[in-house]
Write a protein that holds these residues in place. Structure first.
Motif, PDB file in Angstrom:
ATOM      1  N   GLU A   1       0.665  -1.451   0.357  1.00  0.00           N
ATOM      2  CA  GLU A   1       0.006   0.109  -0.122  1.00  0.00           C
ATOM      3  C   GLU A   1       0.659   1.474   0.261  1.00  0.00           C
ATOM      4  OE1 GLU A   1      -2.829   0.101  -0.602  1.00  0.00           O
ATOM      5  OE2 GLU A   1      -4.061  -2.007   0.057  1.00  0.00           O
ATOM      6  N   LYS A   2      -0.042   2.113  -0.039  1.00  0.00           N
ATOM      7  CA  LYS A   2       1.451   3.358  -0.391  1.00  0.00           C
ATOM      8  C   LYS A   2       1.307   5.072   1.285  1.00  0.00           C
ATOM      9  CE  LYS A   2       1.881   4.992  -4.125  1.00  0.00           C
ATOM     10  NZ  LYS A   2       3.224   4.552  -4.548  1.00  0.00           N
ATOM     11  N   ILE A   3       0.743   4.598   1.544  1.00  0.00           N
ATOM     12  CA  ILE A   3       0.510   5.587   2.425  1.00  0.00           C
ATOM     13  C   ILE A   3      -0.088   5.644   3.567  1.00  0.00           C
ATOM     14  CG2 ILE A   3      -1.552   6.601   2.175  1.00  0.00           C
ATOM     15  CD1 ILE A   3       2.066   8.611   3.419  1.00  0.00           C
ATOM     16  N   PHE A   4       0.939   5.250   5.114  1.00  0.00           N
ATOM     17  CA  PHE A   4       0.575   4.934   5.928  1.00  0.00           C
ATOM     18  C   PHE A   4       0.878   6.440   7.020  1.00  0.00           C
ATOM     19  CE2 PHE A   4       1.950   4.462  10.666  1.00  0.00           C
ATOM     20  CZ  PHE A   4       0.707   3.138  11.229  1.00  0.00           C
ATOM     21  N   ILE A   5      -0.218   7.214   8.042  1.00  0.00           N
ATOM     22  CA  ILE A   5      -0.505   7.948   8.885  1.00  0.00           C
ATOM     23  C   ILE A   5      -0.167   7.626  10.444  1.00  0.00           C
ATOM     24  CG2 ILE A   5      -1.240  10.804   9.267  1.00  0.00           C
ATOM     25  CD1 ILE A   5      -2.058  10.487   6.043  1.00  0.00           C
ATOM     26  N   GLY A   6       0.961   7.790  10.811  1.00  0.00           N
ATOM     27  CA  GLY A   6       1.220   7.962  11.904  1.00  0.00           C
ATOM     28  C   GLY A   6       0.996   8.683  13.264  1.00  0.00           C
ATOM     29  N   VAL A   7       0.471   9.574  13.784  1.00  0.00           N
ATOM     30  CA  VAL A   7      -0.704  10.738  14.244  1.00  0.00           C
ATOM     31  C   VAL A   7      -0.265  10.914  15.709  1.00  0.00           C
ATOM     32  CG1 VAL A   7      -2.471  12.681  14.964  1.00  0.00           C
ATOM     33  CG2 VAL A   7      -2.228  10.649  13.089  1.00  0.00           C
ATOM     34  N   MET A   8       1.064  11.411  16.584  1.00  0.00           N
ATOM     35  CA  MET A   8       1.354  11.629  17.899  1.00  0.00           C
ATOM     36  C   MET A   8       0.400  12.749  18.505  1.00  0.00           C
ATOM     37  SD  MET A   8       5.301  12.163  17.147  1.00  0.00           S
ATOM     38  CE  MET A   8       5.936  12.240  18.563  1.00  0.00           C
ATOM     39  N   THR A   9      -0.167  11.940  19.273  1.00  0.00           N
ATOM     40  CA  THR A   9      -1.598  12.808  20.066  1.00  0.00           C
ATOM     41  C   THR A   9      -1.026  12.522  22.050  1.00  0.00           C
ATOM     42  OG1 THR A   9      -3.813  13.506  19.990  1.00  0.00           O
ATOM     43  CG2 THR A   9      -2.915  11.441  19.462  1.00  0.00           C
ATOM     44  N   SER A  10      -2.596  12.514  22.803  1.00  0.00           N
ATOM     45  CA  SER A  10      -2.137  12.749  23.591  1.00  0.00           C
ATOM     46  C   SER A  10      -3.508  12.504  23.854  1.00  0.00           C
ATOM     47  CB  SER A  10      -1.837  14.246  24.254  1.00  0.00           C
ATOM     48  OG  SER A  10      -2.922  15.608  24.557  1.00  0.00           O
ATOM     49  N   GLN A  11      -3.281  12.180  25.671  1.00  0.00           N
ATOM     50  CA  GLN A  11      -5.332  11.577  25.976  1.00  0.00           C
ATOM     51  C   GLN A  11      -6.272  12.749  26.132  1.00  0.00           C
ATOM     52  OE1 GLN A  11      -4.839   8.829  29.231  1.00  0.00           O
ATOM     53  NE2 GLN A  11      -2.786   8.238  28.784  1.00  0.00           N
ATOM     54  N   GLU A  12      -5.299  13.568  26.329  1.00  0.00           N
ATOM     55  CA  GLU A  12      -6.424  14.697  26.534  1.00  0.00           C
ATOM     56  C   GLU A  12      -6.779  15.358  25.104  1.00  0.00           C
ATOM     57  OE1 GLU A  12      -3.572  14.971  27.324  1.00  0.00           O
ATOM     58  OE2 GLU A  12      -3.526  14.737  29.725  1.00  0.00           O
ATOM     59  N   ASN A  13      -6.562  15.164  23.690  1.00  0.00           N
ATOM     60  CA  ASN A  13      -7.144  15.857  22.731  1.00  0.00           C
ATOM     61  C   ASN A  13      -7.389  14.286  21.731  1.00  0.00           C
ATOM     62  OD1 ASN A  13      -5.862  17.998  23.115  1.00  0.00           O
ATOM     63  ND2 ASN A  13      -4.264  17.451  21.857  1.00  0.00           N
ATOM     64  N   ILE A  14      -8.045  12.966  22.740  1.00  0.00           N
ATOM     65  CA  ILE A  14      -8.165  11.784  21.149  1.00  0.00           C
ATOM     66  C   ILE A  14      -9.865  11.821  21.379  1.00  0.00           C
ATOM     67  CG2 ILE A  14      -9.600   9.571  21.701  1.00  0.00           C
ATOM     68  CD1 ILE A  14      -6.290   9.727  21.335  1.00  0.00           C
ATOM     69  N   ASN A  15     -10.260  12.521  21.957  1.00  0.00           N
ATOM     70  CA  ASN A  15     -12.083  12.705  21.471  1.00  0.00           C
ATOM     71  C   ASN A  15     -12.545  14.235  20.641  1.00  0.00           C
ATOM     72  OD1 ASN A  15     -12.741  10.512  22.907  1.00  0.00           O
ATOM     73  ND2 ASN A  15     -13.242  11.414  24.676  1.00  0.00           N
ATOM     74  N   SER A  16     -10.568  15.048  20.688  1.00  0.00           N
ATOM     75  CA  SER A  16     -11.378  16.493  20.049  1.00  0.00           C
ATOM     76  C   SER A  16     -10.726  16.636  18.481  1.00  0.00           C
ATOM     77  CB  SER A  16     -10.554  18.043  21.149  1.00  0.00           C
ATOM     78  OG  SER A  16      -9.049  17.386  21.433  1.00  0.00           O
ATOM     79  N   TYR A  17      -9.322  16.683  19.092  1.00  0.00           N
ATOM     80  CA  TYR A  17      -8.291  16.883  17.447  1.00  0.00           C
ATOM     81  C   TYR A  17      -7.844  15.490  17.067  1.00  0.00           C
ATOM     82  CZ  TYR A  17      -6.365  21.685  19.128  1.00  0.00           C
ATOM     83  OH  TYR A  17      -6.531  22.810  19.545  1.00  0.00           O
ATOM     84  N   ALA A  18      -8.032  14.678  17.955  1.00  0.00           N
ATOM     85  CA  ALA A  18      -7.101  13.284  17.769  1.00  0.00           C
ATOM     86  C   ALA A  18      -8.715  12.909  15.974  1.00  0.00           C
ATOM     87  CB  ALA A  18      -7.153  11.817  17.847  1.00  0.00           C
ATOM     88  N   THR A  19      -9.757  13.093  16.851  1.00  0.00           N
ATOM     89  CA  THR A  19     -11.249  12.457  16.552  1.00  0.00           C
ATOM     90  C   THR A  19     -11.579  13.384  15.591  1.00  0.00           C
ATOM     91  OG1 THR A  19     -12.056  11.659  18.785  1.00  0.00           O
ATOM     92  CG2 THR A  19     -13.461  12.184  16.237  1.00  0.00           C
ATOM     93  N   ALA A  20     -11.115  14.439  14.948  1.00  0.00           N
ATOM     94  CA  ALA A  20     -11.369  15.187  13.868  1.00  0.00           C
ATOM     95  C   ALA A  20     -10.390  15.851  12.521  1.00  0.00           C
ATOM     96  CB  ALA A  20     -10.679  16.805  14.369  1.00  0.00           C
TER      97      ALA A  20
END
Length: 844
Positions: free
Chosen positions: A91-110
């Motif tokens: 496959e072509k692309i894998f995206i790894g997002v470095m986030t935090s527990q506080e941003n899981i339901n906000s930034y990471a969800t978006a």
């Protein structure tokens, strides 16, 4: 003058003769005998064997105490399951997002909602210092080691251990970066994977002091300076020292990719980083992830630095000026080329900005696709200006829609159907109905097509006004879509009454092309499910039921098919159910004998008795009375509901039920299709069987049970809805939905009278079978109707005639025309009429 030769030819001859004479005198006499007696070793061995064993000796191989097979058996080649694994296709692309527990339901969800559906794989990485699993996202990976400096190396190790051989490129980003995935995919498909790639936006580093770590704000040029990152008296000095094992000295932090804008790495770089991960951990001592990743990439892959462009392709990143209030005004940002060409936009200040940016870039891509499509269409039309034949260019109207399918034979021709705003003529090529009203969906569809046609007519003929619809035709092509031909009566609008009423006929063609074909997801099913076959039988159908049980033994019980047969005996009110006068005595005896015969295989046959009410038992039914009906229930097709209601409690809610008829002929392939097409909670299967013509009675054809289906031997009977497969739970749920509407559930024989009264109620008057019940209940399960060549009807008529019976000379009044079986095809009947009327053909 001739030069004399030392020796002439005669001299050679004389010398040779003398030598021969001399040698003959010195050679012993017995040498000639030795030469003649000498034999080759092979002939000597053969002569020795002949002397010892005789003339008829034949050699044999001695295999005693010798292995008959090779000591090293041939190993079977184990091939992977998928071609992509064997060919190394990734496959072509894998995206790894470095986030935090506080941003899981906000930034990471978006981030997940705006990017995940456009890339191959996405994972979110957090520091799991506390056990919390009630996140909305499911693709989260947590690390128990909360040291921030080692976090990127844990991400690299996880990627390398799990996804290194599955993807070509890996993008590492924080959770406040918007990624234009469409643009990223287009960029990656233009780059070669055979080279090391370390791409992104160059990091703007802090100014460095004399020890290599300045505390001021620099411009990223790596000069040694004072607290402000500059020194007026100092010349630029570049520090590029190698690092020791303890990490005391530092390499130059110049030319690193900025993680805040996203770092794109190839799989080859990830592999080299994994091989040198211990060294990378020792040199990655800062809390700046960009520096730690950059140092590891430089040490492991020897890449010179961050690559802003590679092979002519460039990845753009746009940094939002969060100090200004205009960073959310997309109309201002759209004027900047850097914003339009950006693959990543950072830093995003709120989750709502993710959706705002995604909506803008999606609209931007849609506009670009429309522009390219329009340009391609205009280019195609310019090429197809008549200079080149369309047979070569294959340019047709509408552009991009396949041409109409060419029929292979005259029987495959698609016919046009005449219709108006309310009715259709000869619907479904059915000669039984000349005119049929349009359904609600068809009427809305035709009204929409007519509306679009009038809009186009008003644009093309602005001086004409619509008066009426002259005629309309439609044709459905499975490879193209729905074609319409509309003929409209238009008149010229104006002050002159004579000109205004002059009607002009204009023709228009409308095409509704097929949309994108999608595979409907369905639950997983197998061909090992046990089928409970329910076979109801009236008293006059006992001979047919005996033939069915014999067929069931041959196909299912003998082959140990995973089935169970439940016979349902429909007694008249006054008929005895025990003793010698029992009309079903022979069936019961046969069921017991076969159950005991195949007891070890787990196959058995059971039965259930149902007593019909008085109004269904007043007049006896003869075998020939219902033979012309398409249904085995004759005019009492609603009894199929009573049969299912009273028999299902013997089976359970999880059983796969096939309601059959005694006169049907089936094969094992039909049972497998029942298992595959009947899905619990999802689908009900109602096959359309092949009805055989009564050839021996009508004399229009020749009987052949083993022949393939053809128009001369029978037809697929859509009116016969007796055979249907469903799960018991789905049936019970559908019956409960119709119970309040006046279609009661049968719990005993005494409730059948209430079921017969349901036909007089308006809500349930059109329900005549189990299939109609599922349709009227509007249950969540799908209903699959398909032709089944391995399910055939008509054996009851053939067996009745073979037993010496006869058919009624006229159709019974209860048959109702469309619910009767056909005697022959229209072609066969037409040929017979011609032969009857034309005496000359008859004499010939």
């Amino acid at each position: 003058m001739r030069r004399p030769s030392a020796l002439s030819r005669n001299h050679y001859f004389v010398i040779g003769l003398l030598l021969g004479l001399v040698l003959s005198c010195y050679i012993p006499q017995d040498i000639w005998e030795l030469v003649q007696q000498e034999e080759c070793p092979q002939e000597a061995a053969e002569n020795l064997l002949i002397e010892r064993f005789g003339q008829d000796f034949e050699p044999h191989l001695n295999l005693i105490n010798k292995p008959l097979a090779a000591k090293k058996p041939v190993k079977n080649v184990l091939r992977p399951r998928y071609y992509s694994s064997e060919l190394g296709i990734r496959e072509k692309i894998f995206i790894g997002v470095m986030t935090s527990q506080e941003n899981i339901n906000s930034y990471a969800t978006a981030f997940n909602r705006t990017t995940a559906h456009l890339v191959n794989k996405i994972k979110f990485f957090i520091n799991a210092d506390s056990v919390k699993t009630n996140y909305q996202l499911k693709n989260i990976v947590g690390f128990t080691d909360t040291r921030e400096s080692r976090r990127p190396f844990y991400v690299i190790k996880y990627i390398a251990d799990n996804y290194l051989d599955e993807y070509d490129y890996f993008l590492l980003v924080p959770d406040n970066v918007y990624v234009d995935a469409r643009k990223l995919n287009a960029l990656l498909y233009h780059m070669s994977i055979t080279f090391d790639l370390y791409m992104g936006g160059i990091r703007v580093a802090q100014g460095e002091t004399g020890d290599g770590h300045g505390n001021g704000n620099g411009k990223g040029d790596g000069n040694v300076g004072n607290g402000n990152g500059e020194d007026e008296n100092a010349a630029p000095v570049e520090r590029d020292e190698s690092m020791n094992d303890s990490g005391a000295a530092g390499v130059s932090d110049r030319n690193y990719c900025d993680l805040d804008a996203g770092i794109l790495l190839s799989s080859s770089v990830i592999r080299k980083m994994r091989n040198n991960l211990d060294r990378c951990v020792r040199i990655g001592i800062t809390n700046d992830h960009s520096v730690n990743i950059g140092r590891c990439v430089k040490y492991a892959s020897r890449v010179a630095g961050c690559q802003e462009s590679f092979q002519g392709m460039r990845q753009y990143s746009y940094a939002l000026n969060t100090k200004s209030r205009q960073y959310k005004d997309l109309s201002i940002l759209a004027k900047e080329p850097a914003f339009l060409n950006a693959t990543t936009v950072y830093p995003v200040q709120s989750p709502e900005d993710f959706y705002r940016l995604h909506a803008y870039y999606s609209k931007h891509h849609l506009d670009m696709v429309r522009q390219r499509g329009y340009a391609l269409e205009q280019k195609s039309y310019r090429i197809a200006n008549g200079s080149i034949s369309n047979k070569i260019l294959e340019i047709r109207w509408p552009l991009g829609v396949p041409p109409p399918s060419a029929p292979e034979t005259r029987h495959d021709m698609l016919t046009w159907q005449l219709l108006n705003e309310t009715h259709s003529m000869l619907p479904n090529a059915n000669s039984d109905h000349a005119v049929a009203p349009l359904s609600r969906i068809e009427a809305l569809d035709f009204a929409k097509v007519l509306e679009i046609t009038l809009q186009y007519a008003a644009q093309k003929y602005p001086k004409l006004r619509y008066e009426s619809l002259h005629s309309a035709y439609r044709k459905f092509d499975a490879t193209r879509g729905m074609d319409y031909q509309l003929h409209l009566n238009l008149y010229e609008g104006g002050s002159d009454v004579a000109k205004r009423r002059r009607v002009l006929l204009k023709s228009f063609e409308v095409v509704k092309p097929l949309g994108r074909v999608e595979v409907v997801p369905s639950p997983y099913v197998t061909e090992s499910t046990r089928i409970a076959i329910l076979v109801p039988a009236f008293e006059h159908q006992v001979p047919d039921a005996l033939d069915f049980v014999a067929q069931y033994e041959r196909i299912c019980m003998h082959n140990q098919d995973n089935t169970f047969l439940l016979l349902i005996f429909l007694y008249r009110l006054e008929s005895p159910s025990k003793g010698d006068d029992d009309p079903f005595k022979s069936l019961k005896k046969l069921a017991l004998d076969l159950s005991s015969k195949y007891k070890t295989d787990g196959s058995r046959i059971a039965w259930v008795s149902i007593r019909l009410p008085e109004q269904l038992s007043t007049e006896p039914v003869h075998p020939e009375d219902w033979l012309m009906h398409a249904s085995m229930y004759g005019p009492r097709q609603l009894l199929s509901l009573a049969v299912a209601d009273l028999a299902l409690p013997k089976l359970g809610l999880e059983s796969l039920v096939l309601l059959a008829t005694p006169s049907m002929l089936f094969r094992t392939d039909f049972l497998n299709r029942v298992r595959m097409n009947t899905i619990q909670g999802f689908q009900v299967y109602a096959p359309i069987g092949f009805q055989l013509y009564p050839c021996n009675w009508a004399h229009f054809c020749k009987e052949c049970d083993t022949c393939d289906i053809s128009q001369s031997s029978g037809y697929f009977d859509r009116q016969n809805q007796d055979v249907i497969a469903f799960y018991s739970r789905d049936y019970v749920q559908a019956r409960k939905l119709l119970d309040p509407l006046g279609l009661p559930i049968m719990r005993s024989d005494l409730d059948i009278d209430q079921l017969l009264l349901a036909t007089s109620k308006p809500r349930t008057s059109k329900i005549e079978s189990i299939l109609d019940m599922f349709v009227a209940a509007q249950h969540t399960v799908h209903i699959l109707r398909a032709v089944e060549p391995h399910l055939r009807f008509g054996l009851d008529v053939r067996n009745h005639l073979a037993r010496g019976g006869s058919l009624p000379p006229t159709l019974p009044q209860s048959c109702g025309g469309q619910h009767c079986i056909h005697l022959a095809s229209r072609k066969q009947i037409g040929d017979a009429i011609i032969r009857y009327e034309d005496k000359s053909i008859l004499q010939k």
